[in-house]
Write an enzyme that holds these catalytic residues in place. Structure first.
Site, PDB file in Angstrom:
ATOM      1  N   ASP A  69      25.896 -18.085  19.211  1.00 39.29           N
ATOM      2  CA  ASP A  69      27.008 -18.065  19.499  1.00 39.29           C
ATOM      3  C   ASP A  69      27.678 -16.823  19.106  1.00 39.29           C
ATOM      4  OD1 ASP A  69      27.518 -21.141  21.034  1.00 39.29           O
ATOM      5  OD2 ASP A  69      27.705 -21.513  19.350  1.00 39.29           O
ATOM      6  N   MET A  76      26.840 -20.979  26.852  1.00 42.69           N
ATOM      7  CA  MET A  76      26.758 -21.875  26.072  1.00 42.69           C
ATOM      8  C   MET A  76      27.968 -21.097  25.179  1.00 42.69           C
ATOM      9  SD  MET A  76      23.642 -23.541  23.940  1.00 42.69           S
ATOM     10  CE  MET A  76      23.786 -25.114  24.634  1.00 42.69           C
ATOM     11  N   GLY A  77      29.230 -21.598  24.393  1.00 48.04           N
ATOM     12  CA  GLY A  77      29.945 -20.769  23.494  1.00 48.04           C
ATOM     13  C   GLY A  77      31.064 -22.042  23.887  1.00 48.04           C
ATOM     14  N   GLU A  90      31.108 -21.949  28.348  1.00 46.39           N
ATOM     15  CA  GLU A  90      31.360 -23.886  28.663  1.00 46.39           C
ATOM     16  C   GLU A  90      32.816 -23.864  28.233  1.00 46.39           C
ATOM     17  OE1 GLU A  90      28.552 -26.057  26.284  1.00 46.39           O
ATOM     18  OE2 GLU A  90      29.464 -24.435  24.551  1.00 46.39           O
ATOM     19  N   LEU A  97      18.302 -23.532  26.729  1.00 47.03           N
ATOM     20  CA  LEU A  97      16.682 -22.413  27.663  1.00 47.03           C
ATOM     21  C   LEU A  97      16.722 -21.664  26.318  1.00 47.03           C
ATOM     22  CD1 LEU A  97      17.046 -22.927  31.330  1.00 47.03           C
ATOM     23  CD2 LEU A  97      16.063 -24.583  29.475  1.00 47.03           C
ATOM     24  N   GLN A  98      17.852 -20.529  26.109  1.00 46.73           N
ATOM     25  CA  GLN A  98      17.656 -19.430  25.591  1.00 46.73           C
ATOM     26  C   GLN A  98      17.089 -19.962  23.614  1.00 46.73           C
ATOM     27  OE1 GLN A  98      20.790 -20.368  26.622  1.00 46.73           O
ATOM     28  NE2 GLN A  98      22.263 -21.082  24.898  1.00 46.73           N
TER      29      GLN A  98
END
Length: 414
Positions: free
Chosen positions: A144, A188-189, A245, A297-298
Site C-alpha cells: 500500500d 487494492m488501497g 477499492e 494477485l500482486q
C-alpha cells in the site's frame, strides 16, 4: 554473545523475505549474535512457543539467503494479532518478555506495515516500563506504500510493477474488438491510492490505458464519473478504468460500504467497488462493461518483481541490525530518496511513534484537478521503484521458491 529474533506480520509482499534475509545476513556478518531465531506467525509465535533456528537453516540449506531474497510472501508466516494496552492487560507482554529471556534475546526485529509498527511501539514502551534492555526495531513493508516518513515501502515497487504490467495487458486485451466497451479494474488501497496510481505506468506510445484513474484521496462524484466515461468513449472505443477499492464519496463513505466488514484492527475490509462502478455504467451508458478485481494477485508475484525493490528491502534489513547494535530501539528503519536522476536512497530511521497509526496519502498535487488521473510528479516518483528484473529459478516450468511446509499445522524445524 546472545541472540536476536525476527518476525513478520501483516499482508505478504514480494520483498518482505528479502528484508528477512537482510536481517539474517546482517546479524551473521556482525558476529555479535550467536543465534538468529525466527518467530512463526508474528508475535503469536512467541505466545505459542513456535520459534525456529534460522542460523541452522543458513548452515544446512545451500544458497538459503539468495533463495530467501527471491521467494515471495512470508517465510516465517504472519498474523493479524493486536496487542492490548499493557496497562489494561499485561499478560501477553509478560509472556513475550519471558520468551525473550528464555532464548537470551537482545534484539527483536519486526517486519510489517502500519499495524506492525503499532506492535513495535507497544513492545518498546513496555520494555522501558519494566526496564528490559531489548532493542526493538521495526522494518517497513506494505504494497500500500502508506507508511509515513519513509519515502516508500518495500513491496510497493514490485506490486506497482505487477499492476502496471497487468493494465498494459488488459489494454491489449480490450483493444482487439471494434466495438465500444468499458473495463473497470479494482486495485487494492483502502485509504491511499499509491498502488492504483501506479497503473499509469502502463501507458506508452500506443497504449493510453488506463484512461481514467480514481484514488481515495479525492471524493468520488457519481455524475462526474459518468461524464468522464462518456468523454473517454468519445475518444476511445475501449475504455479502461483503474480504481482504488477504497474510493469514497464527498461525505467520506466508502463506495462499497454496504458490504464492508472490519478486521481486528478496525479497518474496513472492502470489496465490490468495481462492481459498484460497473452497475453505475450499466444504468447510465448503453455499453458493454465488465469489472476485474486484481485483489491479492500482486502480493506474491515474484516472477514480476522489481530488483530495485528486492535490493532496498535487503538493505533495510541489514540497516536494522546496524542501528540495533548502535543501541537504538523503538524506531523504524527508513529509505530516504536522494534523487531520481540518478535514482538513489539513503537508509535512515525514525521514532516508530511517527509511523504507528498514521497513513501517508498521495499528495493532492500529484492528482489532476478533476480527480480522474495522476500527474507527472507521481510518474517521476514511482517509475524508479519498478526497475530491474531479478533472475527467478524455475522448475517444471513454474517458479521454484523456498519450501514453507514449516508453516503448516503441527510442523516446525527446530
Amino acid at each position: 554473545m546472545r541472540n536476536c529474533l525476527i518476525a513478520q506480520s501483516g499482508g505478504p509482499t514480494v520483498a518482505i523475505n528479502s528484508s528477512l534475509a537482510g536481517v539474517i545476513q546482517g546479524a551473521i556478518d556482525s558476529k555479535q549474535f550467536q543465534t538468529v531465531y525466527g518467530s512463526l506467525n508474528g508475535v503469536q509465535g512467541l505466545l505459542n512457543g513456535r520459534l525456529m533456528n534460522l542460523s541452522k537453516k543458513v548452515e544446512e540449506t545451500p544458497m538459503f539467503i539468495e533463495l530467501l531474497k527471491k521467494s515471495p510472501s512470508m517465510y516465517l508466516g504472519s498474523c493479524r494479532y493486536q496487542l492490548p494496552d499493557y496497562n489494561e492487560d499485561d499478560a501477553p507482554y509478560a509472556y513475550i518478555f519471558n520468551q525473550f529471556e528464555k532464548h537470551e534475546i537482545d534484539a527483536f526485529f519486526y517486519i510489517g506495515g502500519n499495524d506492525s509498527m503499532d506492535t513495535v511501539d507497544k513492545l518498546n514502551t513496555y520494555a522501558k516500563a519494566v526496564e528490559k534492555d531489548i532493542k526493538i526495531i521495526g522494518i517497513p513493508k506494505t504494497i500500500d506504500n502508506d507508511l509515513c516518513v519513509t519515502d516508500h515501502t518495500p513491496g510497493y515497487g514490485s506490486a506497482a510493477k505487477y499492476v502496471a504490467s497487468t493494465l498494459l495487458e488488459i489494454g491489449h486485451d480490450t483493444s482487439i474488438y471494434p466495438i465500444n466497451s468499458v473495463t473497470i479494474v479494482e486495485i487494492m488501497g483502502r485509504d491511499a491510492g499509491w498502488l492504483t496510481g501506479a497503473s499509469v505506468l502502463a501507458r506508452n506510445e500506443y497504449n493510453f490505458a488506463p484512461h481514467l484513474i480514481y484514488l481515495p484521496e479525492t471524493p468520488f462524484v457519481e455524475q462526474e464519473f459518468i461524464e468522464d466515461v462518456k468523454a473517454a468513449m468519445d475518444r476511445y472505443n475501449n475504455v479502461v478504468i483503474a480504481v482504488s477499492e477504497g474510493i469514497k464519496d464527498k461525505d467520506g463513505n466508502y463506495v462499497s460500504a454496504t458490504t464492508a466488514v472490519e478486521d481486528t484492527f478496525g479497518h474496513s475490509q472492502l470489496s465490490g467497488t468495481g462492481k459498484c462502478l460497473e452497475y453505475i455504467i450499466k444504468q447510465n451508458i448503453q455499453v458493454k462493461v465488465r469489472s476485474v478485481e486484481i485483489n491479492i494477485l500482486q502480493r506474491s508475484a515474484a516472477h514480476m518483481s522489481s530488483i530495485t525493490d528486492i535490493g532496498e528491502a535487503f538493505r533495510l534489513g541489514r540497516h536494522a541490525v546496524d542501528i540495533a547494535l548502535k543501541g537504538k530501539t523503538g524506531v523504524m528503519v527508513t529509505a530516504i530518496r536522494k534523487g531520481n536522476d540518478p535514482y538513489s536512497v539513503d537508509m535512515g530511521d525514525t521514532d516508530v511513534k511517527n509511523v504507528a497509526g498514521l497513513v501517508k496519502h498521495v499528495p493532492r498535487e500529484w492528482i489532476n484537478e478533476r480527480g480522474n488521473d495522476v500527474t507527472q510528479e507521481f510518474i517521476d516518483y514511482v517509475y524508479p521503484l519498478i526497475l530491474g528484473e531479478p533472475v527467478v529459478k524455475y522448475q517444471r516450468g513454474i517458479p521454484d521458491y523456498l519450501n514453507v511446509s514449516h508453516l503448516f499445522p503441527n510442523k516446525i524445524d527446530e
